[in-house]
Design a protein around this motif. Structure first.
Motif, PDB file in Angstrom:
ATOM      1  N   ARG A   1       0.833  -1.204   0.000  1.00 60.72           N
ATOM      2  CA  ARG A   1       0.000   0.000   0.000  1.00 60.72           C
ATOM      3  C   ARG A   1       0.869   1.255   0.000  1.00 60.72           C
ATOM      4  O   ARG A   1       0.641   2.176  -0.783  1.00 60.72           O
ATOM      5  N   LYS A   2       1.895   1.278   0.838  1.00 55.67           N
ATOM      6  CA  LYS A   2       2.784   2.448   0.894  1.00 55.67           C
ATOM      7  C   LYS A   2       3.523   2.643  -0.428  1.00 55.67           C
ATOM      8  O   LYS A   2       3.609   3.752  -0.944  1.00 55.67           O
ATOM      9  N   ALA A   3       4.054   1.545  -0.969  1.00 50.81           N
ATOM     10  CA  ALA A   3       4.793   1.631  -2.231  1.00 50.81           C
ATOM     11  C   ALA A   3       3.874   2.055  -3.369  1.00 50.81           C
ATOM     12  O   ALA A   3       4.278   2.827  -4.239  1.00 50.81           O
ATOM     13  N   SER A   4       2.637   1.578  -3.368  1.00 54.39           N
ATOM     14  CA  SER A   4       1.712   1.934  -4.448  1.00 54.39           C
ATOM     15  C   SER A   4       1.427   3.428  -4.451  1.00 54.39           C
ATOM     16  O   SER A   4       1.314   4.037  -5.508  1.00 54.39           O
ATOM     17  N   GLY A   5       1.332   4.030  -3.271  1.00 54.62           N
ATOM     18  CA  GLY A   5       1.131   5.479  -3.201  1.00 54.62           C
ATOM     19  C   GLY A   5       2.330   6.242  -3.729  1.00 54.62           C
ATOM     20  O   GLY A   5       2.192   7.196  -4.491  1.00 54.62           O
ATOM     21  N   ALA A   6       3.513   5.782  -3.363  1.00 58.23           N
ATOM     22  CA  ALA A   6       4.735   6.456  -3.810  1.00 58.23           C
ATOM     23  C   ALA A   6       4.936   6.315  -5.313  1.00 58.23           C
ATOM     24  O   ALA A   6       5.462   7.225  -5.957  1.00 58.23           O
ATOM     25  N   MET A   7       4.516   5.192  -5.871  1.00 59.02           N
ATOM     26  CA  MET A   7       4.729   4.924  -7.292  1.00 59.02           C
ATOM     27  C   MET A   7       3.511   5.258  -8.146  1.00 59.02           C
ATOM     28  O   MET A   7       3.524   5.031  -9.359  1.00 59.02           O
ATOM     29  N   SER A   8       2.473   5.812  -7.550  1.00 60.79           N
ATOM     30  CA  SER A   8       1.232   6.173  -8.269  1.00 60.79           C
ATOM     31  C   SER A   8       0.634   4.981  -9.006  1.00 60.79           C
ATOM     32  O   SER A   8       0.231   5.076 -10.164  1.00 60.79           O
ATOM     33  N   ARG A   9       0.601   3.850  -8.318  1.00 62.34           N
ATOM     34  CA  ARG A   9      -0.014   2.641  -8.856  1.00 62.34           C
ATOM     35  C   ARG A   9      -1.120   2.200  -7.904  1.00 62.34           C
ATOM     36  O   ARG A   9      -1.100   2.540  -6.731  1.00 62.34           O
TER      37      ARG A   9
ATOM     38  N   ILE B   1      -2.879  -0.680  -5.609  1.00 62.65           N
ATOM     39  CA  ILE B   1      -2.274  -1.714  -4.770  1.00 62.65           C
ATOM     40  C   ILE B   1      -2.082  -2.994  -5.587  1.00 62.65           C
ATOM     41  O   ILE B   1      -1.025  -3.625  -5.526  1.00 62.65           O
ATOM     42  N   ASN B   2      -3.081  -3.369  -6.376  1.00 64.26           N
ATOM     43  CA  ASN B   2      -2.960  -4.578  -7.196  1.00 64.26           C
ATOM     44  C   ASN B   2      -1.848  -4.448  -8.224  1.00 64.26           C
ATOM     45  O   ASN B   2      -1.099  -5.399  -8.455  1.00 64.26           O
ATOM     46  N   SER B   3      -1.736  -3.274  -8.860  1.00 62.58           N
ATOM     47  CA  SER B   3      -0.684  -3.065  -9.861  1.00 62.58           C
ATOM     48  C   SER B   3       0.695  -3.129  -9.221  1.00 62.58           C
ATOM     49  O   SER B   3       1.635  -3.672  -9.811  1.00 62.58           O
ATOM     50  N   GLN B   4       0.841  -2.581  -8.019  1.00 58.42           N
ATOM     51  CA  GLN B   4       2.125  -2.623  -7.321  1.00 58.42           C
ATOM     52  C   GLN B   4       2.492  -4.062  -6.983  1.00 58.42           C
ATOM     53  O   GLN B   4       3.632  -4.483  -7.195  1.00 58.42           O
ATOM     54  N   ALA B   5       1.534  -4.825  -6.472  1.00 60.96           N
ATOM     55  CA  ALA B   5       1.792  -6.226  -6.137  1.00 60.96           C
ATOM     56  C   ALA B   5       2.171  -7.006  -7.393  1.00 60.96           C
ATOM     57  O   ALA B   5       3.121  -7.804  -7.377  1.00 60.96           O
ATOM     58  N   GLU B   6       1.460  -6.772  -8.484  1.00 60.29           N
ATOM     59  CA  GLU B   6       1.757  -7.463  -9.734  1.00 60.29           C
ATOM     60  C   GLU B   6       3.153  -7.111 -10.232  1.00 60.29           C
ATOM     61  O   GLU B   6       3.897  -7.988 -10.684  1.00 60.29           O
ATOM     62  N   PHE B   7       3.548  -5.844 -10.119  1.00 64.28           N
ATOM     63  CA  PHE B   7       4.885  -5.421 -10.535  1.00 64.28           C
ATOM     64  C   PHE B   7       5.943  -6.147  -9.709  1.00 64.28           C
ATOM     65  O   PHE B   7       6.912  -6.684 -10.251  1.00 64.28           O
TER      66      PHE B   7
END
Length: 68
Positions: A15-23, A25-31
């Protein structure tokens, strides 16, 4: 689409990384999953080389996006 159960701690990090990367939560996990798979299959490549390989595998043109 399937459901993957992960720990609350990992979900919070995603969740934290997704906010920082503008993705999302699902997109961040998939990445992260894709990068982890690629890292296991290509242990000698750097992070930047893995990202480049991922972009190329998605048929994206890197012209103008990188400085040679």
């Amino acid at each position: 689409m399937g459901i993957v159960k992960i720990s609350e701690e990992l979900h919070e990090e995603i969740r934290k990384a997704s906010g920082a990367m503008s993705r999302s939560i699902n997109s961040q996990a998939e990445f992260w999953i894709k990068m982890g798979m690629m890292a296991e299959l290509n242990p000698t490549l750097s992070y930047n080389e893995l990202v480049r390989k991922l972009l190329l595998s998605e048929s994206l043109t890197l012209q103008g996006l990188i400085n040679d």
